[in-house]
Design a protein around this motif. Sequence first.
Motif, PDB file in Angstrom:
ATOM      1  N   MET A  10       0.855  -1.186   0.000  1.00  5.71           N
ATOM      2  CA  MET A  10       0.000   0.000   0.000  1.00  5.71           C
ATOM      3  C   MET A  10       0.892   1.238   0.000  1.00  5.71           C
ATOM      4  O   MET A  10       1.872   1.279   0.713  1.00  5.71           O
ATOM      5  CB  MET A  10      -0.868  -0.026   1.235  1.00  5.71           C
ATOM      6  CG  MET A  10      -2.261   0.423   0.958  1.00  5.71           C
ATOM      7  SD  MET A  10      -3.334   0.046   2.354  1.00  5.71           S
ATOM      8  CE  MET A  10      -3.986  -1.538   1.895  1.00  5.71           C
ATOM      9  N   HIS A  34       5.927  -9.131  -0.980  1.00  3.55           N
ATOM     10  CA  HIS A  34       5.217  -7.867  -0.737  1.00  3.55           C
ATOM     11  C   HIS A  34       3.801  -7.955  -1.313  1.00  3.55           C
ATOM     12  O   HIS A  34       3.590  -7.796  -2.510  1.00  3.55           O
ATOM     13  CB  HIS A  34       5.957  -6.670  -1.348  1.00  3.55           C
ATOM     14  CG  HIS A  34       5.385  -5.346  -0.918  1.00  3.55           C
ATOM     15  ND1 HIS A  34       6.181  -4.259  -0.628  1.00  3.55           N
ATOM     16  CD2 HIS A  34       4.108  -4.921  -0.721  1.00  3.55           C
ATOM     17  CE1 HIS A  34       5.412  -3.232  -0.272  1.00  3.55           C
ATOM     18  NE2 HIS A  34       4.155  -3.619  -0.331  1.00  3.55           N
ATOM     19  N   HIS A  77      -0.660  -7.484   0.040  1.00  2.00           N
ATOM     20  CA  HIS A  77      -1.609  -7.059   1.078  1.00  2.00           C
ATOM     21  C   HIS A  77      -2.791  -8.015   1.023  1.00  2.00           C
ATOM     22  O   HIS A  77      -3.468  -8.093   0.002  1.00  2.00           O
ATOM     23  CB  HIS A  77      -2.028  -5.605   0.844  1.00  2.00           C
ATOM     24  CG  HIS A  77      -0.862  -4.660   0.912  1.00  2.00           C
ATOM     25  ND1 HIS A  77      -0.428  -4.103   2.090  1.00  2.00           N
ATOM     26  CD2 HIS A  77      -0.011  -4.232  -0.042  1.00  2.00           C
ATOM     27  CE1 HIS A  77       0.642  -3.349   1.857  1.00  2.00           C
ATOM     28  NE2 HIS A  77       0.919  -3.406   0.565  1.00  2.00           N
ATOM     29  N   LYS A  90       6.044  -4.099  10.020  1.00  2.00           N
ATOM     30  CA  LYS A  90       6.158  -3.229   8.849  1.00  2.00           C
ATOM     31  C   LYS A  90       6.154  -1.799   9.370  1.00  2.00           C
ATOM     32  O   LYS A  90       5.128  -1.306   9.860  1.00  2.00           O
ATOM     33  CB  LYS A  90       4.960  -3.454   7.915  1.00  2.00           C
ATOM     34  CG  LYS A  90       4.630  -2.292   6.981  1.00  2.00           C
ATOM     35  CD  LYS A  90       5.156  -2.488   5.594  1.00  2.00           C
ATOM     36  CE  LYS A  90       4.784  -1.389   4.625  1.00  2.00           C
ATOM     37  NZ  LYS A  90       3.598  -1.630   3.850  1.00  2.00           N
ATOM     38  N   HIS A 146      10.301  -1.085  -1.148  1.00  2.00           N
ATOM     39  CA  HIS A 146      10.223  -0.665  -2.562  1.00  2.00           C
ATOM     40  C   HIS A 146      11.552  -0.011  -2.942  1.00  2.00           C
ATOM     41  O   HIS A 146      12.130   0.727  -2.135  1.00  2.00           O
ATOM     42  CB  HIS A 146       9.161   0.421  -2.799  1.00  2.00           C
ATOM     43  CG  HIS A 146       7.789   0.098  -2.323  1.00  2.00           C
ATOM     44  ND1 HIS A 146       6.949  -0.758  -2.979  1.00  2.00           N
ATOM     45  CD2 HIS A 146       7.090   0.551  -1.249  1.00  2.00           C
ATOM     46  CE1 HIS A 146       5.796  -0.822  -2.331  1.00  2.00           C
ATOM     47  NE2 HIS A 146       5.857  -0.043  -1.280  1.00  2.00           N
ATOM     48  N   ASP A 188       3.407  -5.890  -4.592  1.00  2.00           N
ATOM     49  CA  ASP A 188       2.433  -4.979  -3.980  1.00  2.00           C
ATOM     50  C   ASP A 188       0.997  -5.281  -4.401  1.00  2.00           C
ATOM     51  O   ASP A 188       0.144  -4.406  -4.384  1.00  2.00           O
ATOM     52  CB  ASP A 188       2.786  -3.517  -4.284  1.00  2.00           C
ATOM     53  CG  ASP A 188       2.412  -2.584  -3.131  1.00  2.00           C
ATOM     54  OD1 ASP A 188       1.879  -3.061  -2.116  1.00  2.00           O
ATOM     55  OD2 ASP A 188       2.642  -1.365  -3.256  1.00  2.00           O
TER      56      ASP A 188
HETATM   57 ZN    ZN Z   1       2.533  -2.266  -0.176  1.00  2.00          ZN
END
Ligand code: ZN
Length: 511
Positions: free
Chosen positions: A1, A91, A93, A215, A267, A384
């Motif tokens: 995110m 990575h 969500h 995180k 990232h 992501d």
């Molecule tokens: Zn993310």
Amino acid sequence: MRGKFAFLLCLTSFVAFVSTSVSAAAGADLVINDVTVIPMDKESADEHQVVTIHDGLIVSIAKHSASQPGSNALVIDGQGKFLTPGLVDAHAHIIPLRDKLKSQDSRYSALKSEAQTSHPYDSAMLFPYLREGVTTVFHLGGGGSDVLELRDLIQRGIILGPRLVVGKLIDGPPEAVVISMHKAPPPSSIEHPETARDGREAVKLAVAAHYDFIKSYQHLNQETYDAIETAAHAAHLITVGHLPELGCSNCVSPEHPFLVPMDDIAHAEELGRYAMQDDLDPSRLSVLTDWVLRSHSMLTPTLVSTRSILYMYVHRHVPPLPEEVLLTVDPITLNAWLPEHTRYLSEDFRTQPGIDRYPAGFDFDRVLTRQLFRSATPLLIGADAPTIPGIAYGYSVHQEMLEINSLGLTPYQVLRAATVTPHELLGEGDRAGLIKVGQRADLVLLNANPLDDIRNARDITGVIVGGRWLSARRLREQTKENAAYFGRLERKAGLMADRARYLKDSRSGSL
Ligand SMILES: [Zn+2]
């Protein structure tokens, strides 16, 4: 995110699920016979091997002729096929349906009946990972604590899915970054810590709730950031995250996060953001490389997500996705991907200051990632998903492997980033990520050698997750059932047109 201002980034029923996977009879072995093993501790393969799995672990690897599988073993013919460790998405969500229903529009109330203890929606939502050979997924935050229950049910074999490694997101108040110039920031809390004490308390709560890692997000001041990193490491949790934001009065100096480093930077764009301060001056490449090397952090570049955002910025429509992959995306995620719901296609996004440097930022991120890898920074594969339109669970792992391949890494180096390295990050390299006796039996059986071409990692003929065998036919059948299930839910919730609309928009327009 991604953060608000990160313009450089930021089934069916449970019963049906179990019946479509095949596992060896309780206590029996699963045997892959006469297969070429790619063990991943060397850049070569071992031909004609017999791999035996028992209780979710690899218990023996022997030369073909020397081994006779037991009579009650489930034997898979591996002739002409290649066995690799299962892939890891480092990575993603994972927002379970119950969390999605809390924050979404009223049409989704028609889906309430699916928020059951057997998690039919969630297991269908995660199934594309298994279909694509991804057996472990890192959850980088978002949603509530429901994902912990999902993780545990998968771990206990009650729900079929990839192993979830769940991170607790800790962030200060995002608005403090904007308003601190003019107003006092809001008071510190454990939810949004701005003091070392609240930061430590947030870590303590995450440990008590059995999260797997921390995180840390970007709106943390220096004392809170330091306290979170230190407390997490003292509790033997790794930290993954965004680098603290630059440019406000109480923020850290640019070098600071590398002196109190996180274990993995989430990232490449996080580093690119630091170079933006100097208008992407190429000389910043060596400075940033030195900082990262000194910190011994790993890097999950997530280049495919940056590329997708760039695609939307340039083409002004959502990125294309093969229709067979689009069919595996759950209805709520798909709805959030529609052009009108995507901030990356919004006027606000297009007009934010400095956005015209976004394409140059992506080039910078790519060069920096290559430079870091050449300097021995370990890379991980993550995309992501599914926070950016077109970045689908499972498929996006292969897209990111191609991105990393295009930086000049060999297929073996790319495969390491998707198998060995994430388990090393978790400190479990002796138990997972390789094909060796004593390792977790999370494996992928391929029709072609991925060391020849990384695209072959998608030519899947079967997946083993936690010792359970899923043949290509089973993967196909379950995928079909899930698509039908999603179709029924879309009719129920009035979302029938979404898939066709996504396809139409992704094919629209030209430069
Ligand atoms: Zn993310």
